[in-house]
Design a protein around this motif. Structure first.
Motif, PDB file in Angstrom:
ATOM      1  N   GLY A  81       3.917 -26.328   7.456  1.00  0.00           N
ATOM      2  CA  GLY A  81       4.348 -25.016   6.976  1.00  0.00           C
ATOM      3  C   GLY A  81       3.241 -23.976   7.110  1.00  0.00           C
ATOM      4  N   CYS A  82       3.609 -22.776   7.505  1.00  0.00           N
ATOM      5  CA  CYS A  82       2.685 -21.645   7.643  1.00  0.00           C
ATOM      6  C   CYS A  82       3.439 -20.384   7.232  1.00  0.00           C
ATOM      7  CB  CYS A  82       2.191 -21.489   9.084  1.00  0.00           C
ATOM      8  SG  CYS A  82       1.800 -23.042   9.945  1.00  0.00           S
ATOM      9  N   HIS A  83       2.778 -19.223   7.314  1.00  0.00           N
ATOM     10  CA  HIS A  83       3.500 -17.976   7.042  1.00  0.00           C
ATOM     11  C   HIS A  83       3.281 -16.971   8.159  1.00  0.00           C
ATOM     12  CE1 HIS A  83       0.021 -15.510   5.587  1.00  0.00           C
ATOM     13  NE2 HIS A  83      -0.424 -16.645   5.085  1.00  0.00           N
ATOM     14  N   THR A  84       4.293 -16.142   8.408  1.00  0.00           N
ATOM     15  CA  THR A  84       4.305 -15.227   9.551  1.00  0.00           C
ATOM     16  C   THR A  84       3.793 -13.833   9.214  1.00  0.00           C
ATOM     17  OG1 THR A  84       6.599 -14.578   9.071  1.00  0.00           O
ATOM     18  CG2 THR A  84       6.272 -16.404  10.620  1.00  0.00           C
ATOM     19  N   ASP A  85       3.649 -13.510   7.930  1.00  0.00           N
ATOM     20  CA  ASP A  85       3.275 -12.141   7.554  1.00  0.00           C
ATOM     21  C   ASP A  85       1.781 -12.028   7.318  1.00  0.00           C
ATOM     22  OD1 ASP A  85       3.599 -13.775   5.243  1.00  0.00           O
ATOM     23  OD2 ASP A  85       3.725 -11.998   3.970  1.00  0.00           O
ATOM     24  N   SER A  86       1.294 -10.791   7.345  1.00  0.00           N
ATOM     25  CA  SER A  86      -0.110 -10.482   7.087  1.00  0.00           C
ATOM     26  C   SER A  86      -0.181  -9.209   6.252  1.00  0.00           C
ATOM     27  CB  SER A  86      -0.866 -10.266   8.406  1.00  0.00           C
ATOM     28  OG  SER A  86      -0.810 -11.422   9.221  1.00  0.00           O
ATOM     29  N   PRO A  87      -1.244  -9.036   5.467  1.00  0.00           N
ATOM     30  CA  PRO A  87      -1.377  -7.812   4.669  1.00  0.00           C
ATOM     31  C   PRO A  87      -1.469  -6.579   5.566  1.00  0.00           C
ATOM     32  CG  PRO A  87      -2.935  -9.496   3.961  1.00  0.00           C
ATOM     33  CD  PRO A  87      -2.364  -9.960   5.250  1.00  0.00           C
ATOM     34  N   GLY A  88      -0.996  -5.462   5.049  1.00  0.00           N
ATOM     35  CA  GLY A  88      -1.041  -4.247   5.854  1.00  0.00           C
ATOM     36  C   GLY A  88      -0.454  -3.052   5.142  1.00  0.00           C
ATOM     37  N   LEU A  89      -0.008  -2.085   5.923  1.00  0.00           N
ATOM     38  CA  LEU A  89       0.565  -0.845   5.406  1.00  0.00           C
ATOM     39  C   LEU A  89       1.969  -0.672   5.983  1.00  0.00           C
ATOM     40  CD1 LEU A  89      -2.528   1.530   5.792  1.00  0.00           C
ATOM     41  CD2 LEU A  89      -1.846   0.185   3.789  1.00  0.00           C
ATOM     42  N   LYS A  90       2.956  -0.557   5.095  1.00  0.00           N
ATOM     43  CA  LYS A  90       4.361  -0.445   5.491  1.00  0.00           C
ATOM     44  C   LYS A  90       4.859   0.965   5.223  1.00  0.00           C
ATOM     45  CE  LYS A  90       8.922  -2.537   4.804  1.00  0.00           C
ATOM     46  NZ  LYS A  90       9.736  -3.488   4.013  1.00  0.00           N
ATOM     47  N   LEU A  91       5.647   1.496   6.152  1.00  0.00           N
ATOM     48  CA  LEU A  91       6.178   2.845   5.980  1.00  0.00           C
ATOM     49  C   LEU A  91       7.175   2.906   4.833  1.00  0.00           C
ATOM     50  CD1 LEU A  91       4.819   3.344   8.722  1.00  0.00           C
ATOM     51  CD2 LEU A  91       6.845   4.692   9.371  1.00  0.00           C
ATOM     52  N   LYS A  92       7.097   3.981   4.058  1.00  0.00           N
ATOM     53  CA  LYS A  92       8.090   4.237   3.026  1.00  0.00           C
ATOM     54  C   LYS A  92       9.391   4.716   3.675  1.00  0.00           C
ATOM     55  CE  LYS A  92       4.710   5.422  -0.560  1.00  0.00           C
ATOM     56  NZ  LYS A  92       4.182   6.471  -1.468  1.00  0.00           N
ATOM     57  N   PRO A  93      10.531   4.596   2.984  1.00  0.00           N
ATOM     58  CA  PRO A  93      11.800   5.040   3.580  1.00  0.00           C
ATOM     59  C   PRO A  93      11.781   6.501   4.011  1.00  0.00           C
ATOM     60  CG  PRO A  93      12.217   3.697   1.643  1.00  0.00           C
ATOM     61  CD  PRO A  93      10.735   3.929   1.683  1.00  0.00           C
ATOM     62  N   GLY A  94      11.296   7.388   3.159  1.00  0.00           N
ATOM     63  CA  GLY A  94      11.147   8.792   3.536  1.00  0.00           C
ATOM     64  C   GLY A  94       9.711   9.050   3.927  1.00  0.00           C
ATOM     65  N   ALA A  95       9.295   8.498   5.061  1.00  0.00           N
ATOM     66  CA  ALA A  95       7.876   8.443   5.396  1.00  0.00           C
ATOM     67  C   ALA A  95       7.307   9.776   5.873  1.00  0.00           C
ATOM     68  CB  ALA A  95       7.649   7.380   6.473  1.00  0.00           C
ATOM     69  N   LEU A  96       8.079  10.537   6.632  1.00  0.00           N
ATOM     70  CA  LEU A  96       7.539  11.725   7.286  1.00  0.00           C
ATOM     71  C   LEU A  96       7.438  12.893   6.321  1.00  0.00           C
ATOM     72  CD1 LEU A  96       6.874  11.480  10.294  1.00  0.00           C
ATOM     73  CD2 LEU A  96       8.832  12.929  10.789  1.00  0.00           C
ATOM     74  N   HIS A  97       6.260  13.497   6.243  1.00  0.00           N
ATOM     75  CA  HIS A  97       6.092  14.711   5.452  1.00  0.00           C
ATOM     76  C   HIS A  97       4.960  15.546   6.037  1.00  0.00           C
ATOM     77  CE1 HIS A  97       3.363  11.806   3.428  1.00  0.00           C
ATOM     78  NE2 HIS A  97       2.568  12.852   3.317  1.00  0.00           N
ATOM     79  N   THR A  98       4.884  16.786   5.615  1.00  0.00           N
ATOM     80  CA  THR A  98       3.900  17.711   6.184  1.00  0.00           C
ATOM     81  C   THR A  98       2.962  18.212   5.101  1.00  0.00           C
ATOM     82  OG1 THR A  98       5.389  19.602   5.858  1.00  0.00           O
ATOM     83  CG2 THR A  98       5.506  18.463   7.976  1.00  0.00           C
ATOM     84  N   GLY A  99       1.778  18.625   5.544  1.00  0.00           N
ATOM     85  CA  GLY A  99       0.808  19.192   4.624  1.00  0.00           C
ATOM     86  C   GLY A  99      -0.380  19.759   5.352  1.00  0.00           C
ATOM     87  N   HIS A 100      -0.683  21.041   5.090  1.00  0.00           N
ATOM     88  CA  HIS A 100      -1.857  21.704   5.661  1.00  0.00           C
ATOM     89  C   HIS A 100      -1.897  21.621   7.184  1.00  0.00           C
ATOM     90  CE1 HIS A 100      -3.374  22.196   1.589  1.00  0.00           C
ATOM     91  NE2 HIS A 100      -3.121  20.905   1.388  1.00  0.00           N
ATOM     92  N   GLY A 101      -0.722  21.789   7.791  1.00  0.00           N
ATOM     93  CA  GLY A 101      -0.636  21.837   9.242  1.00  0.00           C
ATOM     94  C   GLY A 101      -0.499  20.495   9.928  1.00  0.00           C
ATOM     95  N   PHE A 102      -0.450  19.397   9.161  1.00  0.00           N
ATOM     96  CA  PHE A 102      -0.311  18.064   9.738  1.00  0.00           C
ATOM     97  C   PHE A 102       1.041  17.457   9.391  1.00  0.00           C
ATOM     98  CE2 PHE A 102      -4.928  18.508   9.291  1.00  0.00           C
ATOM     99  CZ  PHE A 102      -5.373  18.063  10.530  1.00  0.00           C
ATOM    100  N   VAL A 103       1.540  16.602  10.276  1.00  0.00           N
ATOM    101  CA  VAL A 103       2.648  15.707   9.966  1.00  0.00           C
ATOM    102  C   VAL A 103       2.027  14.347   9.636  1.00  0.00           C
ATOM    103  CG1 VAL A 103       4.731  14.585  10.805  1.00  0.00           C
ATOM    104  CG2 VAL A 103       4.210  16.929  11.507  1.00  0.00           C
TER     105      VAL A 103
END
Length: 439
Positions: A81-103
């Motif tokens: 037995g092993c596992h396929t996942d690794s720690p990281g950063l997952k996008l939120k459902p409403g991921a895209l937002h803007t601020g100070h000229g950046f997306v």
């Protein structure tokens, strides 16, 4: 499989497997190429004939099965037995937002990554997308942008003179990747994903993206490093290294005994999911193979489970973080992991069996115990052992920088683990080591 070829195959697999979904797809292709036949859980199959099979769940967990025709009640199962996942950063459902000229992209922390290693890296996006075609049918496709599209820039030291002194990272405010400059009419994320689907799958039906499971992933490819190339470095060595070794051993050998390789998702977040080790995946497949509870329990009492998940090698700069009498070293063989509180499932019997197996294979073996004044992590080993009542040992390759965006392990240890897996899967049921274990 030759030593160098095995390492190169692992590095290619790591490069092509940015998420648990991609890893499962690539391991599935490996099994199919070896002649394994897919079984679908929604089909009413039982009473399987001798042969090689695999089952997927959630596109992120995989169970490979070899039935030899021997009665499992008499000979048990060899299980890895092993596992396929690794720690990281997952996008939120409403991921895209803007601020100070950046997306920017809103993300959640998945598991326990070393967050500081995610700053100032070329990041891409990968995962699965659920979309609807013009006929109203739902489809699921894997996506991988395969190029740098985002970055989490550090704050300049001129604006934070204490940056090199015990810096705290705020997960909500600091881990917000920059995706592009703000436009007058920004493209919605789902349209960006639909365009990516069209690029990856030319000729497919136009897609209306409804949802996604997407992760940020490092773009730097795996590599051999060191003056004599003694090491391998990559994202997701924990625990795709073990997954690859187990499946590769299964397809490269001819098991004499009934054999299972189970690769679970969601180990890094507790395993309490339909695809995790605390879910029903493994137990439900066992129930189909052996519907009678008495038969099933008898077979499991004659079985053995190797839980393979990477171990903490001694760090040369932080040796005091280890028990001074248990210092696993890189390229010195697989590591037996023990814990008095049973955070690892290893006991004297299972450890002795694994030591003997390594001795038969001419593979060195090491030991790891956490310092008594530090908390110990865990694996799928105790979960599986407790749920099934199967003898279990926790082992793994020694590595450094565990849960970093880029981890380091020993090139020779990769080969050692593969050799032990091959020996375990091919150990004769008439061998005295196996007979004494199953008695």
């Amino acid at each position: 499989m030759a030593h160098d070829h095995h390492t190169d195959a692992l590095l290619s697999f790591l490069a092509d497997s940015p998420t648990s979904f991609h890893a499962t797809a690539n391991l599935t292709a490996m099994l199919q190429e070896a002649g394994f036949v897919e079984l679908v859980e929604s089909d009413p199959w039982t009473d399987l004939k001798p042969g090689s099979y695999f089952i997927r769940r959630n596109q992120s967990s995989l169970l490979a099965l070899v039935l030899t025709g021997e009665d499992p009640v008499r000979t048990g199962f060899r299980m890895v037995g092993c596992h396929t996942d690794s720690p990281g950063l997952k996008l939120k459902p409403g991921a895209l937002h803007t601020g100070h000229g950046f997306v920017q992209l809103g993300v959640e922390v998945y598991g326990g990554p070393l967050l500081a290693t995610w700053f100032d890296r070329d990041l891409s996006l990968a995962g699965r997308v659920v979309w609807q075609d013009s006929d109203g049918c739902l489809h699921t496709s894997l996506v991988n942008f395969e190029r740098p599209v985002a970055m989490i820039p550090s704050l300049a030291i001129h604006l934070d003179r204490e940056a090199n002194k015990n810096k705290t990272i705020n997960r909500q405010n600091d881990l917000v990747p920059v995706l592009m400059l703000e436009k007058e009419s920004p493209t919605p994320l789902r349209e960006i994903l639909a365009a990516q689907l069209a690029r990856q799958y030319p000729g497919s039906k136009p897609a209306t993206v409804l949802d996604f499971d997407l992760f940020l992933v490092d773009c730097q490819p795996p590599a051999k490093i060191g003056l004599e190339e003694e090491f391998i470095v990559s994202a997701r060595l924990d625990n795709l290294l073990s997954c690859h070794s187990a499946v590769r051993a299964l397809v490269d050998t001819v098991p004499e005994c009934n054999t299972m390789v189970i690769l679970h998702d969601h180990e890094e977040v507790g395993s309490m999911t339909l695809a995790g080790a605390q879910g029903s995946f493994l137990s439900s497949i066992l129930e189909r193979i052996l519907p009678g509870p008495g038969q099933r329990q008898a077979a499991l009492k004659r079985s053995f489970f190797i839980s393979s998940d990477n171990a903490h090698g001694v760090h040369p700069n932080f040796a005091d973080k280890h028990d001074p009498h248990h210092l696993p070293r890189i390229n010195r063989g697989p590591v037996l992991k023990s814990n008095a509180a049973q955070r690892y499932a290893t006991d004297a019997v299972s450890a002795a069996f694994f030591r003997a197996l390594c001795g038969m294979t001419d593979v060195p073996v090491q030991e790891f115990v956490m310092r008594s004044d530090m908390a110990c992590g865990s694996t799928i080993g105790p979960l599986t052992s407790a749920a099934l009542g199967v003898a279990t040992v926790d082992v793994g390759v020694a590595q450094l920088a565990m849960h970093s965006i880029r981890e380091l392990a020993g090139e020779r240890d990769v080969w050692y683990l593969y050799q032990v897996m091959c020996s375990f899967l091919t150990l004769s049921t008439r061998n005295n080591l196996w007979r004494s274990l199953a008695a």
